[in-house]
Every structure is written in C-alpha cells, then in structure tokens.
Scaffold this active site. Structure first.
Site, short mmCIF file in Angstrom:
data_model
loop_
_atom_site.label_atom_id
_atom_site.label_comp_id
_atom_site.label_asym_id
_atom_site.label_seq_id
_atom_site.Cartn_x
_atom_site.Cartn_y
_atom_site.Cartn_z
N LYS A 68 0.80 -1.23 0.00
CA LYS A 68 0.00 0.00 0.00
C LYS A 68 0.83 1.28 0.00
O LYS A 68 0.39 2.30 -0.51
CB LYS A 68 -0.95 0.01 1.20
N ASP A 104 -9.85 2.54 1.95
CA ASP A 104 -9.86 1.97 3.31
C ASP A 104 -10.54 2.93 4.28
O ASP A 104 -11.25 2.51 5.19
CB ASP A 104 -8.43 1.71 3.79
P1 NAP Z 1 0.95 -3.48 6.06
O1 NAP Z 1 0.93 -2.17 5.37
O2 NAP Z 1 1.91 -4.51 5.59
O3 NAP Z 1 1.19 -3.20 7.63
C1 NAP Z 1 1.24 -4.27 8.53
C2 NAP Z 1 1.45 -3.75 9.94
O4 NAP Z 1 1.41 -4.87 10.83
C3 NAP Z 1 2.78 -3.06 10.17
O5 NAP Z 1 2.60 -2.06 11.14
C4 NAP Z 1 3.66 -4.19 10.70
O6 NAP Z 1 4.66 -3.74 11.61
C5 NAP Z 1 2.67 -5.01 11.49
N1 NAP Z 1 3.02 -6.43 11.50
C6 NAP Z 1 3.03 -7.27 10.43
N2 NAP Z 1 3.37 -8.51 10.82
C7 NAP Z 1 3.60 -8.44 12.15
C8 NAP Z 1 3.99 -9.40 13.13
N3 NAP Z 1 4.21 -10.67 12.81
N4 NAP Z 1 4.12 -8.99 14.42
C9 NAP Z 1 3.90 -7.69 14.75
N5 NAP Z 1 3.52 -6.74 13.86
C10 NAP Z 1 3.37 -7.11 12.58
O7 NAP Z 1 -0.50 -4.18 6.01
P2 NAP Z 1 -1.93 -3.48 5.90
O8 NAP Z 1 -2.31 -3.37 4.48
O9 NAP Z 1 -1.91 -2.28 6.76
O10 NAP Z 1 -2.89 -4.62 6.52
C11 NAP Z 1 -2.90 -4.90 7.91
C12 NAP Z 1 -4.08 -5.82 8.24
O11 NAP Z 1 -5.31 -5.14 8.02
C13 NAP Z 1 -4.13 -7.09 7.38
O12 NAP Z 1 -4.58 -8.16 8.18
C14 NAP Z 1 -5.19 -6.77 6.34
O13 NAP Z 1 -5.85 -7.92 5.85
C15 NAP Z 1 -6.16 -5.93 7.18
N6 NAP Z 1 -6.97 -5.03 6.34
C16 NAP Z 1 -8.31 -5.20 6.32
C17 NAP Z 1 -9.10 -4.38 5.55
C18 NAP Z 1 -10.58 -4.56 5.53
O14 NAP Z 1 -11.21 -4.08 4.59
N7 NAP Z 1 -11.17 -5.16 6.53
C19 NAP Z 1 -8.51 -3.37 4.77
C20 NAP Z 1 -7.14 -3.20 4.84
C21 NAP Z 1 -6.36 -4.05 5.62
P3 NAP Z 1 6.06 -3.06 11.12
O15 NAP Z 1 5.76 -1.61 10.90
O16 NAP Z 1 6.97 -3.33 12.23
O17 NAP Z 1 6.44 -3.77 9.85
#
Ligand code: NAP
Length: 271
Positions: A68, A104
């Site tokens: 993203k 989002d």
């Molecule tokens: P992203 O940009 O990759 O960000 C992921 C975040 O989670 C970062 O802050 C990362 O920390 C942290 N993280 C990842 N793996 C981790 C782990 N094993 N332990 C601790 N922290 C961890 O992902 P995103 O797009 O924001 O998505 C995040 C979540 O939201 C996903 O599950 C996605 O499916 C969900 N989501 C849902 C919707 C919906 O419509 N319901 C929409 C968007 C996203 P660091 O900064 O340290 O890397």
C-alpha cells in the site's frame, strides 16, 4: 460471432490466500452484469506487479498487504486523501495512466459510523497502510491517538503524521482505551490462533475493532467478546471499501447489505 473480451481487474499483494476481494468483486460483476473478471496476482515484488498492471492491462486494482505504501512512487497521480494518509489501496488504470486512491478510509468510516470518537482514547495496533487510514480517520474525528507497533520507526512516523503518543507496555496494563483497533495481520487465517495482545485484560466498556475479516471473528475479538466488550469485525470495512472501489471505477453505487450478506454467507460456510 467474436467473443466479447471481459475487462480485467486484479487484487495484488502477498500473501493473498486470506483475501475475499475476488469473492466480493466477482460477485458484484455477476449480480450487476458487469463484463469483468477479477484475478488474484500474488507477488512480493511491487515493480513487477506494476509492469503486469500496465501490460495486461488491469483496469481496477485492489492493493493489499504489503504494497500500500511502496506502490505510491510507481503511480502517475494520487488524490488528496492518499497524500494525507500516505497509502494507496486502489489503483485505476485510465488509458495507461495509473491513478491512486484510498478507499480503506471509506471502509473504516462505515465500520465505525455509530462509534463516538471525539475526546476518546484510541489505541491503533500497527502502523502500516491500513493503520494509516485508521489514524487519519481518528485525527479527523478528534480522537486521542495511541500507536503500538513492532517497529518503533514506523510508530514514530505514524504519530508524527497524525499526532498522539506511542503506547508503552505500562499503558497497556494501566490505561483504559475506549477503542482498540487491530491493524496488523496478527490473527489472520491461517494463523488464527494468534492475537496482537495475547495477555491483555479487556473490559465491558471497550470497543474492539479488528480489521481482519478472515476469520470473521478473530481470537482477539473472541477474547474481548467474553468480557462483554463491543466487537467489530473487518468484514463491514471490507465490503464498504470494495464497493467504493467499484464506484470509482465503474461509476455505480452498490447496495452494502446485499454484498455483506453474500460474502458473510460464504465465509461462515467455508470456515
Ligand atoms: P501493512 O501495510 O503490511 O502493515 C502491517 C502492519 O502490521 C505493520 O505495522 C507491521 O509492523 C505489522 N506487522 C506485520 N506482521 C507483524 C507481526 N508478525 N508482528 C507484529 N507486527 C506485525 O499491512 P496493511 O495493508 O496495513 O494490513 C494490515 C491488516 O489489516 C491485514 O490483516 C489486512 O488484511 C487488514 N486489512 C483489512 C481491511 C478490511 O477491509 N477489513 C482493509 C485493509 C487491511 P512493522 O511496521 O513493524 O512492519
């Protein structure tokens, strides 16, 4: 008679096994008689994905974890909301020019529409693309933001952007948070036995929102629910942000309840 070629759309990210975007968008195309098909294109290399978008071409692209933020520099134009949030979850290919949007925040608005935010203490877990959309929404609604994230660098950038504080372990034990939002993939299928706050004591005055929609009720939500806290699954957000993607691309406003029912029925049948 020559076969009419369907328009191609895509969800891009890595991994994509948890994603319900295909189900949502292809259900929309079938029900609304839109001659299009969404494909899942999983790749960790964002440059390769952008090349594929241009060559296929894909017309609407749903962007998910972890691209993203990194996709932004490959786009031709981004809108004002994307600039304020710093993340893109939607790309529209207009005759070879790639435009970035963030739906989002529309999804978060729908999921939290009945929740008071102003003056409330709100913990966002995560500082990635989805967390930035949540931070932006809470800043607009004048909530007091706290951010808990694995990397301190990303948490600091989040706080610098939207104001607020970095959450400490002591705060987690002693402070009351009115609303907690999980914006990390911790607890997402297939790792559904995990929780972003495995030792946290919830209470019945809290609202717990997990952005994860697969499973529909994560361990995080189940543990909160037992204490009487109000819980919100990521499914409503998924549907609202997806319908907004179709509105931006196809120009049609679609019925939220109808598509939430379709996706939820499939989810409960398969999990
Ligand atoms: P992203 O940009 O990759 O960000 C992921 C975040 O989670 C970062 O802050 C990362 O920390 C942290 N993280 C990842 N793996 C981790 C782990 N094993 N332990 C601790 N922290 C961890 O992902 P995103 O797009 O924001 O998505 C995040 C979540 O939201 C996903 O599950 C996605 O499916 C969900 N989501 C849902 C919707 C919906 O419509 N319901 C929409 C968007 C996203 P660091 O900064 O340290 O890397």
């Amino acid at each position: 008679m020559a076969e009419i070629k369907k328009k191609q759309t895509a969800v891009i990210g890595f991994p994509l096994s948890h994603s319900l975007s295909l189900l949502l968008h292809n259900s929309i195309y079938a029900a609304e008689k839109i001659s299009a098909q969404m494909r899942a294109v999983a790749n960790q290399d964002v440059a390769a994905l952008v090349k594929q978008i241009r060559e296929t071409p894909f017309e609407l692209i749903a962007v998910t974890i972890p691209h993203k933020q990194t996709i932004m520099s490959f786009l031709d134009e981004i809108d004002a909301t994307v600039k304020a949030i710093g993340a893109v979850n939607t790309v529209i290919n207009k005759k070879g020019k790639l435009f970035g949007y963030n739906t989002d925040v529309v999804g978060i608005t729908k999921a939290l529409e009945s929740i008071a935010i102003q003056g409330k203490d709100i913990l966002v877990i995560g500082a990635g693309g989805a967390a930035l959309a949540a931070g932006y929404y809470i800043q607009q609604k004048r909530g007091n933001l706290f951010c808990l994230n694995r990397s301190l660098k990303h948490a600091s950038a989040f706080i610098q952007k939207f104001g607020g504080h970095i959450a400490t372990p002591l705060m987690l034990r002693e402070k009351h948070f009115d609303l907690i939002i999980n914006a990390t993939p911790i607890g997402m299928a297939p790792n559904s036995s995990e929780s972003p706050l495995p030792n946290y004591t919830f209470n019945s005055n809290q609202i717990i929102f997990d952005l994860i929609y697969n499973p529909f009720e994560t361990r995080f939500l189940k543990e909160a629910k037992i204490t009487g806290a109000k819980i919100i699954s990521g499914l409503t957000m998924l549907i609202a942000q997806g319908l907004e993607q179709e509105r931006l691309w196809y120009g049609k406003k679609l019925n939220h309840e109808k598509y939430e029912r379709i996706v939820r029925n499939t989810l409960t049948r398969t999990i």
